[in-house]
Motif scaffolding. Structure first.
Motif, PDB file in Angstrom:
ATOM      1  N   GLY A   1      15.915  46.262 117.634  1.00 56.97           N
ATOM      2  CA  GLY A   1      17.107  46.455 118.447  1.00 56.97           C
ATOM      3  C   GLY A   1      17.023  47.709 119.306  1.00 56.97           C
ATOM      4  O   GLY A   1      17.433  47.703 120.473  1.00 56.97           O
ATOM      5  N   GLY A   2      16.479  48.814 118.725  1.00 56.54           N
ATOM      6  CA  GLY A   2      16.319  50.034 119.505  1.00 56.54           C
ATOM      7  C   GLY A   2      15.360  49.862 120.667  1.00 56.54           C
ATOM      8  O   GLY A   2      15.606  50.330 121.788  1.00 56.54           O
ATOM      9  N   ILE A   3      14.240  49.158 120.410  1.00 58.32           N
ATOM     10  CA  ILE A   3      13.269  48.920 121.479  1.00 58.32           C
ATOM     11  C   ILE A   3      13.878  48.073 122.589  1.00 58.32           C
ATOM     12  O   ILE A   3      13.721  48.368 123.784  1.00 58.32           O
ATOM     13  N   LEU A   4      14.598  47.032 122.207  1.00 59.75           N
ATOM     14  CA  LEU A   4      15.241  46.189 123.208  1.00 59.75           C
ATOM     15  C   LEU A   4      16.284  46.974 124.002  1.00 59.75           C
ATOM     16  O   LEU A   4      16.429  46.796 125.218  1.00 59.75           O
ATOM     17  N   GLY A   5      17.018  47.876 123.307  1.00 60.75           N
ATOM     18  CA  GLY A   5      18.001  48.688 124.007  1.00 60.75           C
ATOM     19  C   GLY A   5      17.352  49.608 125.034  1.00 60.75           C
ATOM     20  O   GLY A   5      17.850  49.758 126.159  1.00 60.75           O
ATOM     21  N   VAL A   6      16.215  50.231 124.659  1.00 59.49           N
ATOM     22  CA  VAL A   6      15.515  51.109 125.599  1.00 59.49           C
ATOM     23  C   VAL A   6      14.996  50.320 126.793  1.00 59.49           C
ATOM     24  O   VAL A   6      15.086  50.762 127.946  1.00 59.49           O
ATOM     25  N   VAL A   7      14.439  49.136 126.515  1.00 64.69           N
ATOM     26  CA  VAL A   7      13.934  48.305 127.614  1.00 64.69           C
ATOM     27  C   VAL A   7      15.056  47.912 128.567  1.00 64.69           C
ATOM     28  O   VAL A   7      14.908  47.965 129.798  1.00 64.69           O
ATOM     29  N   LEU A   8      16.200  47.525 128.017  1.00 70.81           N
ATOM     30  CA  LEU A   8      17.336  47.161 128.870  1.00 70.81           C
ATOM     31  C   LEU A   8      17.822  48.350 129.684  1.00 70.81           C
ATOM     32  O   LEU A   8      18.184  48.215 130.860  1.00 70.81           O
ATOM     33  N   LEU A   9      17.825  49.542 129.053  1.00 70.09           N
ATOM     34  CA  LEU A   9      18.247  50.737 129.778  1.00 70.09           C
ATOM     35  C   LEU A   9      17.294  51.051 130.925  1.00 70.09           C
ATOM     36  O   LEU A   9      17.729  51.389 132.040  1.00 70.09           O
ATOM     37  N   LEU A  10      15.980  50.923 130.669  1.00 77.33           N
ATOM     38  CA  LEU A  10      15.001  51.177 131.724  1.00 77.33           C
ATOM     39  C   LEU A  10      15.145  50.163 132.864  1.00 77.33           C
ATOM     40  O   LEU A  10      15.056  50.526 134.049  1.00 77.33           O
ATOM     41  N   LEU A  11      15.369  48.909 132.506  1.00 74.33           N
ATOM     42  CA  LEU A  11      15.574  47.902 133.549  1.00 74.33           C
ATOM     43  C   LEU A  11      16.817  48.194 134.362  1.00 74.33           C
ATOM     44  O   LEU A  11      16.827  48.047 135.602  1.00 74.33           O
ATOM     45  N   LEU A  12      17.889  48.638 133.685  1.00 76.88           N
ATOM     46  CA  LEU A  12      19.117  48.979 134.402  1.00 76.88           C
ATOM     47  C   LEU A  12      18.888  50.147 135.361  1.00 76.88           C
ATOM     48  O   LEU A  12      19.336  50.125 136.517  1.00 76.88           O
ATOM     49  N   LEU A  13      18.168  51.182 134.902  1.00 75.21           N
ATOM     50  CA  LEU A  13      17.876  52.320 135.777  1.00 75.21           C
ATOM     51  C   LEU A  13      16.998  51.903 136.948  1.00 75.21           C
ATOM     52  O   LEU A  13      17.205  52.355 138.088  1.00 75.21           O
ATOM     53  N   PHE A  14      16.029  51.023 136.665  1.00 72.41           N
ATOM     54  CA  PHE A  14      15.144  50.561 137.745  1.00 72.41           C
ATOM     55  C   PHE A  14      15.939  49.831 138.826  1.00 72.41           C
ATOM     56  O   PHE A  14      15.786  50.108 140.021  1.00 72.41           O
ATOM     57  N   TYR A  15      16.800  48.917 138.415  1.00 70.90           N
ATOM     58  CA  TYR A  15      17.582  48.171 139.396  1.00 70.90           C
ATOM     59  C   TYR A  15      18.587  49.067 140.114  1.00 70.90           C
ATOM     60  O   TYR A  15      18.866  48.862 141.300  1.00 70.90           O
ATOM     61  N   LEU A  16      19.122  50.074 139.417  1.00 71.82           N
ATOM     62  CA  LEU A  16      20.051  50.996 140.066  1.00 71.82           C
ATOM     63  C   LEU A  16      19.344  51.829 141.120  1.00 71.82           C
ATOM     64  O   LEU A  16      19.847  52.001 142.246  1.00 71.82           O
ATOM     65  N   ILE A  17      18.160  52.349 140.768  1.00 73.72           N
ATOM     66  CA  ILE A  17      17.394  53.144 141.741  1.00 73.72           C
ATOM     67  C   ILE A  17      16.975  52.276 142.922  1.00 73.72           C
ATOM     68  O   ILE A  17      17.040  52.693 144.096  1.00 73.72           O
TER      69      ILE A  17
END
Length: 299
Positions: free
Chosen positions: A214-230
């Motif tokens: 769950g932690g790994i999936l959360g980090v991946v989702l956060l990175l994807l969110l930051l990527f799309y935001l940038i």
């Protein structure tokens, strides 16, 4: 097809065998037969052997009769009740634990449904009954170690026969068996759950693995969110710059067109001024030459 005659005489061995089996089925229902008597081989053995004429060749069981027996057994199978429990349950000393028990049955939930819980201590051989539910009433063992510590929390209408054990102790370690009867569906296997009592409930490997995943999936989702935001901000900035550049190009085009129109209007004026200056210069040169010649003449 030549040589094949599918018509059966009433006194043929095959028809006599089928009539014998059907007569026995009418007297004894199939559901009341034991598993050993429900096989096609046994049913064939139960069929009366027709009298054969002396010297007549012996006939083997017909494939049609075997298919008839097989279909009669398959089209009306006997379904057994299925009981479900957890495989293992963990609890801490002094706490409580819920032993879940559910079931599946081909019949509707009967008013005569019953649940029975048995307990086999760790290292013990014999299982003792500690709880029984029947006729809508729970019955708790008043002699065993679980006296006044068991609570009924099940609901037969929801096919639930769960119980709660309070005030756990190390001596409660063992195997608990849940048995369910839902008449007329009373044939089936029981289900067992093993209880482990600890001073402190250990962290299960599955829980740790689930937390890590769950932690790994959360980090991946956060990175994807930051990527799309940038990426969104960058695209928005690029669009703004593009609009500004297009506006500047349009402004330069208008300015250049105005300058070209002004130059087009000023060009004749310039040519006229140049012609006027040239004619004025030529006239002044002629005048100066005429003065010079007149002075020469005077001398």
């Amino acid at each position: 097809m030549p040589g094949c005659n599918w018509s059966l005489a009433q006194d043929s061995p095959l028809m006599l065998g089928i009539q014998g089996i059907l007569s026995r089925f009418q007297k004894t229902p199939l559901s009341s037969l034991s598993p050993a008597l429900s096989t096609p081989q046994t049913l064939w053995a139960l069929a009366p052997t027709p009298a054969m004429a002396p010297g007549a060749p012996s006939s083997s069981p017909s494939p049609i009769l075997a298919a008839l027996l097989f279909s009669s057994l398959v089209l009306s199978p006997t379904l057994a009740i299925v009981v479900y429990t957890d495989r293992e349950v963990y609890g801490a000393v002094g706490s409580q634990v819920t032993l879940h028990c559910s079931f599946w049955s081909s019949e509707w939930v009967s008013d005569d449904i019953s649940f029975t819980w048995r307990y086999q201590p760790e290292g013990g051989r014999d299982a003792i009954s500690i709880f029984h539910y029947a006729k809508g009433q729970p019955y708790i063992d008043e002699v065993g170690t679980f006296k006044e510590r068991i609570q009924w929390v099940g609901d037969p209408s929801w096919k639930d026969g769960s119980i709660v054990i309070h005030n756990l102790d190390y001596s409660d370690n063992g195997t608990f068996t849940c048995d369910v009867k839902n008449p007329p569906d009373i044939v089936g296997k029981t289900s067992q759950v093993t209880l482990y009592v600890f001073e402190k409930v250990p962290t299960r490997y599955g829980v740790v693995l689930g937390a890590v995943i769950g932690g790994i999936l959360g980090v991946v989702l956060l990175l994807l969110l930051l990527f799309y935001l940038i990426r969104y901000c960058w695209l928005r900035r690029q669009a703004a710059l593009q609009r500004r550049l297009s506006a500047m190009e349009k402004g330069k085009f208008h300015k250049s067109s105005k300058d070209s129109s002004k130059r087009g209007r000023q060009t004749p004026v310039l040519y006229a001024m140049l012609d006027h200056s040239r004619s004025t210069k030529a006239a002044s040169e002629k005048k100066s030459k005429g003065l010079g010649e007149s002075r020469k003449d005077k001398k």
